[in-house]
Design an enzyme around this catalytic site. Structure first.
Site, PDB file in Angstrom:
ATOM      1  N   HIS A 154       0.804  -1.119   0.259  1.00  0.00           N
ATOM      2  CA  HIS A 154      -0.106   0.294   0.107  1.00  0.00           C
ATOM      3  C   HIS A 154       0.658   1.181   0.160  1.00  0.00           C
ATOM      4  CE1 HIS A 154      -3.428  -2.867   0.580  1.00  0.00           C
ATOM      5  NE2 HIS A 154      -2.531  -3.505   2.062  1.00  0.00           N
ATOM      6  N   CYS A 181       8.559  -0.165  15.352  1.00  0.00           N
ATOM      7  CA  CYS A 181       9.739  -1.006  14.738  1.00  0.00           C
ATOM      8  C   CYS A 181      10.221  -0.952  13.640  1.00  0.00           C
ATOM      9  CB  CYS A 181       8.246  -1.849  14.655  1.00  0.00           C
ATOM     10  SG  CYS A 181       7.681  -2.742  16.615  1.00  0.00           S
ATOM     11  N   LYS A 239      13.403   1.355  13.449  1.00  0.00           N
ATOM     12  CA  LYS A 239      14.521   0.543  14.678  1.00  0.00           C
ATOM     13  C   LYS A 239      15.159  -0.603  14.082  1.00  0.00           C
ATOM     14  CE  LYS A 239      12.385  -0.551  18.499  1.00  0.00           C
ATOM     15  NZ  LYS A 239      12.370  -2.439  18.088  1.00  0.00           N
TER      16      LYS A 239
END
Length: 449
Positions: free
Chosen positions: A271, A280, A283
């Site tokens: 998308h 998340c 990092k």
């Protein structure tokens, strides 16, 4: 109780989004406190945040940093295989009470230093873990697991404890469902007894035929890193395809649909949008790159993914100025501040990055988000927060849809047109049909169209 002097098994998240699990077996005696065979206590650590669980939430202070945590209790009973002198027996009386605790601490380049990680762990004694300092949810270097085990082995005989890596794959906004119905459970360990305990812990998932992958600690940690990095790569890939679609007159949604039908590719994470964010992906991608560099491995594909994602917001924001003829003092509406819908998490939110770039050019940003405005205000005090999407869209020159909340999928644009003239709509998430919007008299710009 999160901390007990009696029998306990300590599970703490240390790196790679994994649970590190410290088993203190029944035979161990420390400081006159004996561990009883009929009962153990486990302390879990996870990357859960305030916004991604319905469990009771409390504010905690750890090591001078403030994070969010929750507690939930589980009981696991049944036959657990144990080992002694190369013989295998079953302990029918084993019972494991599980207490789940989550915290969030910062890191640099997705990594924590081993010295920081161990700073409070060994004092005043191994049993008296200070979990507020111990529950690091940020990835450490893959080698640290064995280093930690070596340090602990200097105080406790290796036959009396073990270290297990148990990655979690929870998505914010659907973490409870992901925990109860995971795609897989990964157990990384070097000890069959510990593997059996972990399998017993996850035994309720057997009814759902959840695949359990048993592997080494190093492989379990790489699984976590590689999974998130691959998904981030898919996002950056489709965003680059979207840029090409805009140049040649193609529609990236049609392209993604045609690609996703192929089962080898799949339609998830295809998308197009302003880039990935959250706690998340940014990092973990940086940490994976850093880990590879330490081991002289070329992960240039991920370096490109990271660099492209960092630059994407700036490029998109530049388009706002050219397409909407924005000048200093203009007002724009920014709908959606969280990095994704169904959470109040604004960490690495592309919407907040866009807002800051607009403000730096003298543009006034009026914004609304169903859940994330309190957190967004802490990050950007210059945001003008509104009580509704319609209030945010009053007397504005452009509307930017930054997060695809369901609330934004059915806006009354006739109502909006009555309060603002000559509007330009920037649909960064492609939630609207371009023709329907242009037929109402607006200019419309989607992503990759």
């Amino acid at each position: 109780q999160p901390i007990q002097y009696g029998n306990q098994i300590v599970l703490k998240q240390a790196h790679l989004g994994c649970w590190e699990i410290y088993f203190l077996y029944p035979s161990l005696k420390v400081d006159k406190h004996s561990l009883r065979a009929e009962k153990f206590s486990l302390i879990f650590s996870s990357t859960e945040s305030k916004s991604s669980t319905d469990a009771s939430v409390e504010s905690t202070v750890s090591g001078g940093y403030k994070g969010w945590g929750f507690h939930a209790n589980f009981s696991v009973t049944g036959k657990v295989a144990t080992h002694k002198e190369n013989t295998r027996k079953t302990d029918n009386s084993a019972k494991y009470d599980v207490s789940v605790k989550a915290t969030q601490l910062p890191a640099t380049e997705g990594m924590l230093k081993l010295s920081d990680y161990l700073q409070e762990m060994m004092e005043p004694s191994l049993i008296e873990f200070n979990l507020n300092h111990l529950d690091k949810t940020t990835p450490l270097d893959i080698r640290y697991t064995k280093e930690v085990k070596n340090i602990i082995s200097k105080k406790i005989d290796e036959k009396d404890f073990d270290v297990v890596s148990n990655p979690e794959f929870l998505r914010e906004g659907s973490a409870i469902g992901d925990f109860m119905r995971p795609d897989r459970v990964v157990i990384g360990c070097d000890n069959k007894k510990s593997e059996d305990i972990m399998r017993e812990l996850y035994r309720p998932l057997y009814l759902l035929e959840t695949p359990i992958v048993s592997t080494t600690i190093e492989s379990a940690e790489i699984i976590k890193y590689a999974s998130n990095s691959f998904l981030a790569t898919k996002i950056s890939f489709i965003n680059q395809v979207a840029d090409l679609c805009e140049k040649v007159g193609a529609d990236v949604q049609d392209v993604a649909r045609g690609m996703g039908i192929d089962k080898r590719i799949g339609n998830k994470f295809l998308h197009a949008g302003p880039g990935y964010g959250g706690s998340c992906f940014p990092k973990d991608v940086k940490a994976f790159i850093k880990t590879a560099q330490k081991h002289d491995v070329d992960l240039s594909i991920l370096s490109s993914v990271d660099a492209f994602n960092e630059k994407r917001v700036s490029k998109i924001t530049s388009n706002f100025f050219s397409r909407a003829n924005l000048i200093k003092g203009d007002q724009v509406s920014l709908l959606g501040l969280s990095f994704k819908p169904n959470t109040d998490d604004v960490r690495d939110s592309t919407s907040l990055k866009i807002a800051k770039l607009l403000q730096d050019k003298g543009v006034v940003v009026k914004s609304y988000d169903p859940e994330a405005m309190d957190n967004a205000k802490k990050e950007n005090t210059e945001l003008q927060l509104c009580d509704s999407a319609y209030e945010a869209c009053e007397d504005t020159k452009a509307i930017i849809i930054g997060t695809e909340w369901n609330e934004f999928r059915a806006l009354d644009f006739l109502k909006i047109r009555g309060s603002s003239k000559n509007l330009v709509i920037f649909d960064l998430r492609n939630i609207y049909n371009a023709k329907e919007i242009t037929d109402l008299g607006f200019q419309y710009f989607g992503t990759g169209k």
